[in-house]
Design a protein around this motif. Structure first.
Motif, short mmCIF file in Angstrom:
data_model
loop_
_atom_site.label_atom_id
_atom_site.label_comp_id
_atom_site.label_asym_id
_atom_site.label_seq_id
_atom_site.Cartn_x
_atom_site.Cartn_y
_atom_site.Cartn_z
N MET A 240 92.64 71.15 77.77
CA MET A 240 93.85 70.73 78.47
C MET A 240 94.05 69.23 78.27
SD MET A 240 93.43 73.16 81.84
CE MET A 240 91.77 72.57 82.12
N VAL A 244 97.36 69.98 82.89
CA VAL A 244 96.86 71.20 83.51
C VAL A 244 97.98 72.16 83.94
CG1 VAL A 244 95.65 71.99 85.59
CG2 VAL A 244 94.73 70.10 84.26
N LYS A 245 99.12 71.60 84.37
CA LYS A 245 100.20 72.46 84.89
C LYS A 245 101.44 72.36 84.02
CE LYS A 245 98.85 72.43 89.72
NZ LYS A 245 99.29 72.21 91.11
N GLY A 246 101.95 73.51 83.58
CA GLY A 246 103.14 73.50 82.74
C GLY A 246 104.04 74.66 83.07
N LEU A 248 105.90 77.93 82.46
CA LEU A 248 105.80 79.09 81.58
C LEU A 248 107.12 79.86 81.61
CD1 LEU A 248 104.16 81.05 79.79
CD2 LEU A 248 103.47 82.23 81.88
N ILE A 260 98.48 85.20 76.94
CA ILE A 260 97.87 83.88 77.07
C ILE A 260 96.50 84.07 77.71
CG2 ILE A 260 98.05 81.61 78.18
CD1 ILE A 260 101.07 82.05 78.36
N SER A 261 95.47 83.55 77.07
CA SER A 261 94.17 83.53 77.73
C SER A 261 93.70 82.09 77.83
CB SER A 261 93.13 84.32 76.92
OG SER A 261 93.51 85.67 76.81
N ALA A 262 93.00 81.77 78.89
CA ALA A 262 92.39 80.44 79.01
C ALA A 262 90.90 80.68 79.21
CB ALA A 262 93.00 79.68 80.18
N THR A 263 90.10 80.08 78.35
CA THR A 263 88.68 80.42 78.37
C THR A 263 87.80 79.18 78.35
OG1 THR A 263 88.12 80.39 76.02
CG2 THR A 263 89.29 82.32 76.82
N ASP B 232 87.57 86.56 84.77
CA ASP B 232 87.93 87.38 83.61
C ASP B 232 89.07 88.36 83.90
OD1 ASP B 232 85.86 86.41 81.70
OD2 ASP B 232 84.49 87.27 83.18
N LEU B 248 102.78 77.38 85.58
CA LEU B 248 101.46 77.97 85.36
C LEU B 248 100.40 76.89 85.52
CD1 LEU B 248 99.62 80.30 84.42
CD2 LEU B 248 100.00 79.52 82.08
N ASN B 249 99.46 77.14 86.40
CA ASN B 249 98.31 76.25 86.56
C ASN B 249 97.23 76.69 85.56
OD1 ASN B 249 95.97 74.94 87.31
ND2 ASN B 249 96.52 74.92 89.47
N ILE B 250 97.25 76.05 84.40
CA ILE B 250 96.33 76.43 83.32
C ILE B 250 94.89 76.17 83.74
CG2 ILE B 250 95.71 76.03 80.89
CD1 ILE B 250 98.62 75.04 80.49
N GLY B 251 94.68 75.10 84.51
CA GLY B 251 93.33 74.80 84.99
C GLY B 251 92.77 75.92 85.84
N LEU B 253 93.74 79.03 85.75
CA LEU B 253 93.53 80.20 84.87
C LEU B 253 92.24 80.04 84.07
CD1 LEU B 253 95.04 82.85 84.03
CD2 LEU B 253 95.89 81.58 82.04
N LEU B 254 92.01 78.82 83.57
CA LEU B 254 90.81 78.58 82.75
C LEU B 254 89.54 78.70 83.58
CD1 LEU B 254 90.63 76.15 79.81
CD2 LEU B 254 88.65 76.42 81.29
N ARG B 257 88.76 82.08 83.47
CA ARG B 257 88.85 82.69 82.15
C ARG B 257 89.83 83.85 82.18
NH1 ARG B 257 83.23 82.13 82.77
NH2 ARG B 257 83.09 84.36 83.20
N GLY B 258 90.97 83.61 82.81
CA GLY B 258 91.96 84.66 83.01
C GLY B 258 92.88 84.84 81.81
N SER B 259 93.57 85.98 81.79
CA SER B 259 94.58 86.25 80.76
C SER B 259 95.87 86.70 81.41
CB SER B 259 94.12 87.36 79.81
OG SER B 259 93.03 86.94 79.05
N ILE B 260 96.97 86.39 80.74
CA ILE B 260 98.29 86.84 81.18
C ILE B 260 98.96 87.51 79.99
CG2 ILE B 260 100.56 86.09 81.98
CD1 ILE B 260 99.24 83.58 83.11
#
Ligand SMILES: NC(=O)c1ccc[n+]([C@@H]2O[C@H](COP(=O)([O-])OP(=O)(O)OC[C@H]3O[C@@H](n4cnc5c(N)ncnc54)[C@H](OP(=O)(O)O)[C@@H]3O)[C@@H](O)[C@H]2O)c1
Ligand SMILES: NC(=O)c1ccc[n+]([C@@H]2O[C@H](COP(=O)([O-])OP(=O)(O)OC[C@H]3O[C@@H](n4cnc5c(N)ncnc54)[C@H](OP(=O)(O)O)[C@@H]3O)[C@@H](O)[C@H]2O)c1
Lengths: 329, 329
Positions: A240, A244-246, A248, A260-263, B232, B248-251, B253-254, B257-260
């Protein structure tokens, strides 16, 4: 032992080679004497206080290293054969790599790829696990797919290009300079995009879209990444660097049936890490040993100069990896 | 033939039973005389001008129906045996269900489940394909998983509850009334959440999080859905009743380790639809024939009253499905 200790937690450059207690291996752990340690961008984040180690992990920085088993402590390989004192290994860590010794869960030990030095091994463990787990285990990259890699000239990026080419994908990369793009090209990248000059989403659209995107930017690229996806495309976010926030656009994602996956690797439990490490050794080590995929070390720096290594990475000076020499082999 | 024709495209209720040209089956298509047609929320969107049919598709509304093959036109089942004139079938459509006749790609024909009437068959085709493709083919729901279904009392929702229970999942649902929640409970839902009174994310967190979420709300629930996910976890968005763009809060989600994924059935190509239809018949039809999963028809309305059926759906009056009676069987 000696280790890199951050003297002042609000001062990311206050990294000094100091005394620290030698770790004691717990159940299922192996004690390794470290010869070389890889530097990752996440290490620079930890020094800034942004990426805390998982609970129970040392707060010494360092996610990968290579060295010699000091105390195998009864640990076995996945095939049931025991590890032996004196064996040379690479290690995937939750922390603790910038030190003379580290205690490692046995599932996170890897053999040194045949022909690899300690420095070379230390430069590939984390990127290999990151690239394999994301491209294959998460995105299921397939021969013929178009893959977009952001930061193609970085440690993860240069490795991802090569693994993706080995898997038969077409590879597009972004980077911030012609020099880095040229290195990407030399490792097989097919589509070179200077993100300072071109709109990567427009380039990818003209190329039919990306089936998979390996993203390290996050928020700042979210909207453009969705628009760069092909039908049924998969955006995998592992960093990131751009926030962190965007916003969608779910409608745009749905129109493509995108995912979309975040891992992340660091916070996984031991069993999950062992699973990833085993798959990486099974599939990527043969690529390293045949030379199909190789390391790319920009420079090797004495461990006492860790702060300088961080500064070089953050200044964008590093193509591929910077490695710390910790002890003599 | 007769069909529902929208007289005024800016007036969603101007749906009249009028003359229209009888469709002519093209290559790989079958002509079906329709007896009953299912109503879907997407049909109400199309009447409002929001959900245009894919290029090349009739602009007559209607995504599913059941009836009798009028002209098999040489089409075969997936196993290679021919369809015959006079056979009773269900059909998954890109449009055209609110009519006396429809031309259907042969891969979108399904047998009537044993014991099912035309009305009952017309009520399950679209929801069965939607539920199977999303829960299994996209989210790979596993026995023991916790699944959160938004809109549990709707057409998709009631069906999804039953299929998920048959697969061994624990099911949480949201709905807007105690009556709808009671119906959800009767089909096996384990955790009942009235979204007007409770915060579903808080409930799910207390329950350990959702491994899979089947979402029909989109933007308005995006942030809460991410926070309701388990480690997960996988959020599958199939509707945007709550808007198209959300932060979307990517942080967050990460950290999980989530997916959308965002998916749709209607715009898939024929091969993809045929693949989904075949998998649905293989796995869901036995559940229907054994009674493990069943239809839930709130009411049957003469096709000429399609506008009233739409109004009832939009007013939240319908639990499960409303079906249009098109011709006598
Ligand atoms: N989730 C995980 O498990 C995991 C594991 C490993 C790494 N990571 C993450 O992956 C990222 C890369 O790690 P790394 O160790 O490979 O770091 P790195 O070597 O510093 O590579 C990052 C690259 O990004 C490029 N870059 C910067 N801004 C960019 C932009 N706007 N667009 C495209 N490229 C840009 C940089 O070079 P130029 O700008 O000069 O081109 C640099 O080459 C980091 O964010 C790291 O935290 C995550
Ligand atoms: N992508 C695809 O392939 C696909 C296929 C089929 C359906 N869909 C979509 O899936 C959705 C459901 O379709 P459907 O035909 O089952 O429609 P439906 O029968 O009208 O069901 C929708 C349900 O949502 C509930 N609801 C409304 N606001 C809600 C909220 N804020 N939170 C939770 N529930 C809420 C409604 O009842 P109460 O508010 O009274 O509880 C209603 O029961 C629609 O958006 C449709 O477009 C997508």
């Amino acid at each position: 032992m000696k280790a890199i200790i951050q003297q002042n937690l609000s001062e990311p450059t206050s990294l000094t080679w100091s005394d620290a207690p030698t770790p004691v291996p717990g159940d299922g752990e192996v004690l390794v004497r470290i010869v070389a340690a890889g530097v990752n961008r996440a290490d620079t984040l930890q020094a800034k206080g942004h990426y805390p180690p998982p609970t129970g992990t040392t707060d010494i920085i360092g996610l990968e290293a290579a060295g010699v088993i000091e105390d195998a402590h009864g640990a076995c390989r996945p095939d049931g054969t025991p590890w032996a004192d004196g064996e040379k290994v690479g290690v995937l860590l939750s922390g603790g790599g910038y030190a003379e010794y580290v205690a490692v869960p046995s599932g996170q030990l890897v053999p040194m790829p045949k022909g690899y030095s300690f420095v070379e091994t230390a430069s590939v463990v984390e990127v290999a696990c990151t690239v394999w787990s994301n491209l294959m285990m998460t995105a299921e990259l397939t021969a013929g797919d178009t893959l977009l890699i952001h930061g193609g000239g970085g440690g993860v990026g240069l490795f991802a290009i090569q693994v993706a080419k080995a898997l038969g994908a077409r590879v597009a990369v972004t980077a911030g300079s012609a020099e880095k793009l040229e290195v990407c090209r030399s490792y097989g990248a097919d589509i070179l995009i200077n993100y300072r000059e071109e709109d990567f989403a427009a380039v990818l659209k003209a190329e039919g879209g990306a089936d998979v995107i390996l993203d390290i930017i996050g928020a700042k690229y979210l909207d453009k990444n969705v628009s760069a996806l092909a039908k049924d495309g998969h955006l995998v976010i592992i960093g990131m660097q751009g926030g962190v926030k965007g916003e969608l656009n779910i409608g745009a994602l749905l129109a493509k049936r995108g995912s979309i996956s975040a891992t992340g690797l660091r916070y996984r439990d031991r069993a999950d890490k062992a699973r990833i490490v085993a798959a990486t050794v099974e599939h990527v080590w043969p690529m390293l040993e045949s030379g199909q995929v190789t390391h790319h070390i920009d420079r090797v720096v004495p461990v006492a100069d860790a702060a300088a290594a961080h500064a070089a990475l953050l200044a964008g000076e590093i193509t591929g990896k910077v490695v710390l020499q910790v002890t003599e082999d």
